[in-house]
Motif scaffolding. Structure first.
Motif, PDB file in Angstrom:
ATOM      1  N   SER A  48       0.801  -1.220   0.000  1.00 19.68           N
ATOM      2  CA  SER A  48       0.000   0.000   0.000  1.00 19.68           C
ATOM      3  C   SER A  48       0.834   1.271   0.000  1.00 19.68           C
ATOM      4  CB  SER A  48      -0.922   0.013   1.225  1.00 19.68           C
ATOM      5  OG  SER A  48      -0.152  -0.022   2.410  1.00 19.68           O
ATOM      6  N   ALA A  49       2.185   1.125  -0.035  1.00 20.15           N
ATOM      7  CA  ALA A  49       3.063   2.295  -0.042  1.00 20.15           C
ATOM      8  C   ALA A  49       2.862   3.081  -1.326  1.00 20.15           C
ATOM      9  CB  ALA A  49       4.518   1.862   0.079  1.00 20.15           C
ATOM     10  N   PRO A  50       2.874   4.392  -1.243  1.00 19.78           N
ATOM     11  CA  PRO A  50       2.673   5.197  -2.450  1.00 19.78           C
ATOM     12  C   PRO A  50       3.808   4.996  -3.448  1.00 19.78           C
ATOM     13  CG  PRO A  50       3.411   6.575  -0.626  1.00 19.78           C
ATOM     14  CD  PRO A  50       3.114   5.223  -0.052  1.00 19.78           C
ATOM     15  N   ARG A  51       3.447   5.011  -4.715  1.00 16.71           N
ATOM     16  CA  ARG A  51       4.461   4.870  -5.752  1.00 16.71           C
ATOM     17  C   ARG A  51       5.296   6.140  -5.849  1.00 16.71           C
ATOM     18  NH1 ARG A  51       0.988   3.319 -10.925  1.00 16.71           N
ATOM     19  NH2 ARG A  51      -0.358   4.870  -9.959  1.00 16.71           N
ATOM     20  N   ALA A  52       6.567   5.960  -6.237  1.00 21.92           N
ATOM     21  CA  ALA A  52       7.431   7.126  -6.434  1.00 21.92           C
ATOM     22  C   ALA A  52       6.850   7.980  -7.547  1.00 21.92           C
ATOM     23  CB  ALA A  52       8.840   6.679  -6.781  1.00 21.92           C
ATOM     24  N   LYS A  53       6.961   9.275  -7.395  1.00 26.72           N
ATOM     25  CA  LYS A  53       6.417  10.204  -8.382  1.00 26.72           C
ATOM     26  C   LYS A  53       7.114  10.023  -9.720  1.00 26.72           C
ATOM     27  CE  LYS A  53       5.528  15.124  -9.146  1.00 26.72           C
ATOM     28  NZ  LYS A  53       5.706  16.495  -8.607  1.00 26.72           N
ATOM     29  N   LEU A  54       6.320   9.958 -10.770  1.00 28.99           N
ATOM     30  CA  LEU A  54       6.885   9.801 -12.106  1.00 28.99           C
ATOM     31  C   LEU A  54       7.586  11.085 -12.519  1.00 28.99           C
ATOM     32  CD1 LEU A  54       6.943   7.604 -14.301  1.00 28.99           C
ATOM     33  CD2 LEU A  54       4.989   8.752 -15.365  1.00 28.99           C
ATOM     34  N   SER A  55       8.743  10.926 -13.113  1.00 24.16           N
ATOM     35  CA  SER A  55       9.522  12.078 -13.572  1.00 24.16           C
ATOM     36  C   SER A  55      10.288  11.671 -14.817  1.00 24.16           C
ATOM     37  CB  SER A  55      10.501  12.535 -12.491  1.00 24.16           C
ATOM     38  OG  SER A  55      11.491  11.528 -12.270  1.00 24.16           O
ATOM     39  N   ARG A  56      10.848  12.661 -15.497  1.00 26.83           N
ATOM     40  CA  ARG A  56      11.663  12.366 -16.678  1.00 26.83           C
ATOM     41  C   ARG A  56      12.852  11.490 -16.303  1.00 26.83           C
ATOM     42  NH1 ARG A  56      13.695  16.910 -20.916  1.00 26.83           N
ATOM     43  NH2 ARG A  56      11.481  16.818 -21.413  1.00 26.83           N
ATOM     44  N   GLU A  57      13.490  11.769 -15.165  1.00 26.37           N
ATOM     45  CA  GLU A  57      14.654  10.991 -14.750  1.00 26.37           C
ATOM     46  C   GLU A  57      14.283   9.544 -14.465  1.00 26.37           C
ATOM     47  OE1 GLU A  57      17.908  11.906 -14.811  1.00 26.37           O
ATOM     48  OE2 GLU A  57      17.001  13.568 -15.896  1.00 26.37           O
ATOM     49  N   ARG A  58      13.138   9.328 -13.807  1.00 25.38           N
ATOM     50  CA  ARG A  58      12.695   7.953 -13.549  1.00 25.38           C
ATOM     51  C   ARG A  58      12.419   7.217 -14.850  1.00 25.38           C
ATOM     52  NH1 ARG A  58       7.873   6.433 -10.547  1.00 25.38           N
ATOM     53  NH2 ARG A  58       8.799   4.368 -10.819  1.00 25.38           N
ATOM     54  N   ILE A  59      11.843   7.915 -15.804  1.00 26.25           N
ATOM     55  CA  ILE A  59      11.546   7.296 -17.099  1.00 26.25           C
ATOM     56  C   ILE A  59      12.849   6.908 -17.807  1.00 26.25           C
ATOM     57  CG2 ILE A  59      10.628   7.765 -19.402  1.00 26.25           C
ATOM     58  CD1 ILE A  59       8.461   9.498 -18.019  1.00 26.25           C
ATOM     59  N   ILE A  60      13.835   7.802 -17.787  1.00 26.86           N
ATOM     60  CA  ILE A  60      15.126   7.483 -18.421  1.00 26.86           C
ATOM     61  C   ILE A  60      15.783   6.306 -17.713  1.00 26.86           C
ATOM     62  CG2 ILE A  60      17.426   8.348 -18.978  1.00 26.86           C
ATOM     63  CD1 ILE A  60      16.186  11.176 -19.062  1.00 26.86           C
ATOM     64  N   ASP A  61      15.748   6.301 -16.385  1.00 24.78           N
ATOM     65  CA  ASP A  61      16.330   5.192 -15.620  1.00 24.78           C
ATOM     66  C   ASP A  61      15.715   3.862 -16.046  1.00 24.78           C
ATOM     67  OD1 ASP A  61      17.908   6.931 -14.169  1.00 24.78           O
ATOM     68  OD2 ASP A  61      16.594   6.971 -12.420  1.00 24.78           O
ATOM     69  N   ALA A  62      14.388   3.834 -16.107  1.00 24.70           N
ATOM     70  CA  ALA A  62      13.692   2.589 -16.461  1.00 24.70           C
ATOM     71  C   ALA A  62      13.973   2.187 -17.905  1.00 24.70           C
ATOM     72  CB  ALA A  62      12.190   2.759 -16.247  1.00 24.70           C
ATOM     73  N   ALA A  63      14.021   3.160 -18.793  1.00 24.20           N
ATOM     74  CA  ALA A  63      14.310   2.863 -20.198  1.00 24.20           C
ATOM     75  C   ALA A  63      15.713   2.300 -20.354  1.00 24.20           C
ATOM     76  CB  ALA A  63      14.146   4.127 -21.040  1.00 24.20           C
ATOM     77  N   MET A  64      16.674   2.850 -19.626  1.00 28.56           N
ATOM     78  CA  MET A  64      18.048   2.345 -19.674  1.00 28.56           C
ATOM     79  C   MET A  64      18.097   0.900 -19.172  1.00 28.56           C
ATOM     80  SD  MET A  64      20.210   4.932 -20.666  1.00 28.56           S
ATOM     81  CE  MET A  64      21.793   4.776 -19.848  1.00 28.56           C
ATOM     82  N   GLU A  65      17.388   0.628 -18.098  1.00 26.04           N
ATOM     83  CA  GLU A  65      17.375  -0.728 -17.553  1.00 26.04           C
ATOM     84  C   GLU A  65      16.785  -1.720 -18.547  1.00 26.04           C
ATOM     85  OE1 GLU A  65      15.384  -0.742 -13.821  1.00 26.04           O
ATOM     86  OE2 GLU A  65      16.781   0.675 -12.883  1.00 26.04           O
ATOM     87  N   LEU A  66      15.692  -1.337 -19.192  1.00 23.57           N
ATOM     88  CA  LEU A  66      15.074  -2.217 -20.189  1.00 23.57           C
ATOM     89  C   LEU A  66      16.005  -2.461 -21.370  1.00 23.57           C
ATOM     90  CD1 LEU A  66      11.392  -0.911 -20.290  1.00 23.57           C
ATOM     91  CD2 LEU A  66      12.153  -3.161 -19.535  1.00 23.57           C
TER      92      LEU A  66
END
Length: 223
Positions: A5-23
């Motif tokens: 039930s913990a809130p998700r981290a706020k979506l940001s451009r940096e989070r998107i880049i991080d996830a894209a790099m990981e993928l």
């Protein structure tokens, strides 16, 4: 509050880049879609467009991130040593992100890190006293070597580690037993399969050859 039930981290451009790099690092850049990225971030594809303007814009940001991970040529070092430090760093980064190599020089909207990196490299070559034409040749040859070496190294068994290469040498030994390939047999069994072998050791040798060649060309252009 439970983890579920913990809130998700706020979506940001940096989070998107991080996830894209990981993928891309895990599955290759061809598998990177906005839908796959949204799934990884536990959000909806259209939500991503509030932060990035689509896949091509995302690739621009990812390429810029790759350049940001590379060390710039240290200004306090002699120009050859500065180039050596940068090329070693670039190789390490590109082995981590081999998908990026075909994209590095193809972006039509280069980011600030890419531009800063190129400017620093050219400034270092100029600091070495190279005329403009030799600067252009030197930069092209250095990056062709670094990019190509990184791709080959990233695709070797165990990323070029001795154990993986030794296993491959042993696996193909039966093919070499015919005696039709004496030089390949010699290389595989007397060099690659030996303790302490590292494919990466050839990087510094090749880099020195290029830097020696640039130095020799500079001396010849001054005669």
């Amino acid at each position: 509050m439970t983890a579920a039930s913990a809130p998700r981290a706020k979506l940001s451009r940096e989070r998107i880049i991080d996830a894209a790099m990981e993928l891309a690092d895990r599955d290759c850049v061809e598998s990177l879609t906005m839908r796959a990225l949204a799934t990884a971030l536990d959000t909806k594809p259209m939500t991503l467009y509030h932060h990035v303007d689509g896949k091509e814009a995302l690739l621009d940001l990812m390429v810029d991130r790759v350049f940001s991970e590379m060390e710039l040529p240290p200004e306090e070092l002699e120009w050859r040593e500065a180039l050596r430090a940068r090329c070693r760093s670039a190789r390490e980064v590109l082995v981590r992100h081999p998908w990026s190599v075909p994209l590095l020089e193809s972006r039509r909207s280069p980011g600030p890190e890419l531009l800063r990196h190129h400017e620093a490299m050219l400034a270092t070559l100029e600091r070495g006293g190279l005329p403009l034409e030799l600067m252009a040749h030197g930069y092209a040859i250095l990056d062709s070597f670094v990019y190509g070496f990184a791709i080959e190294e990233a695709n070797l068994p165990g990323q070029g580690q001795q154990e993986g290469l030794a296993e491959v040498a042993e696996e193909i030994a039966h093919v070499l037993e015919s005696g039709e390939y004496p030089q390949m047999t010699r290389l595989a069994m007397e060099h690659v399969a030996q303790p302490g072998y590292s494919f990466g050791a050839s990087f510094d040798v090749g880099l020195d050859m290029i830097l020696d060649g640039l130095t020799a060309s500079l001396a010849a252009s001054s005669d």
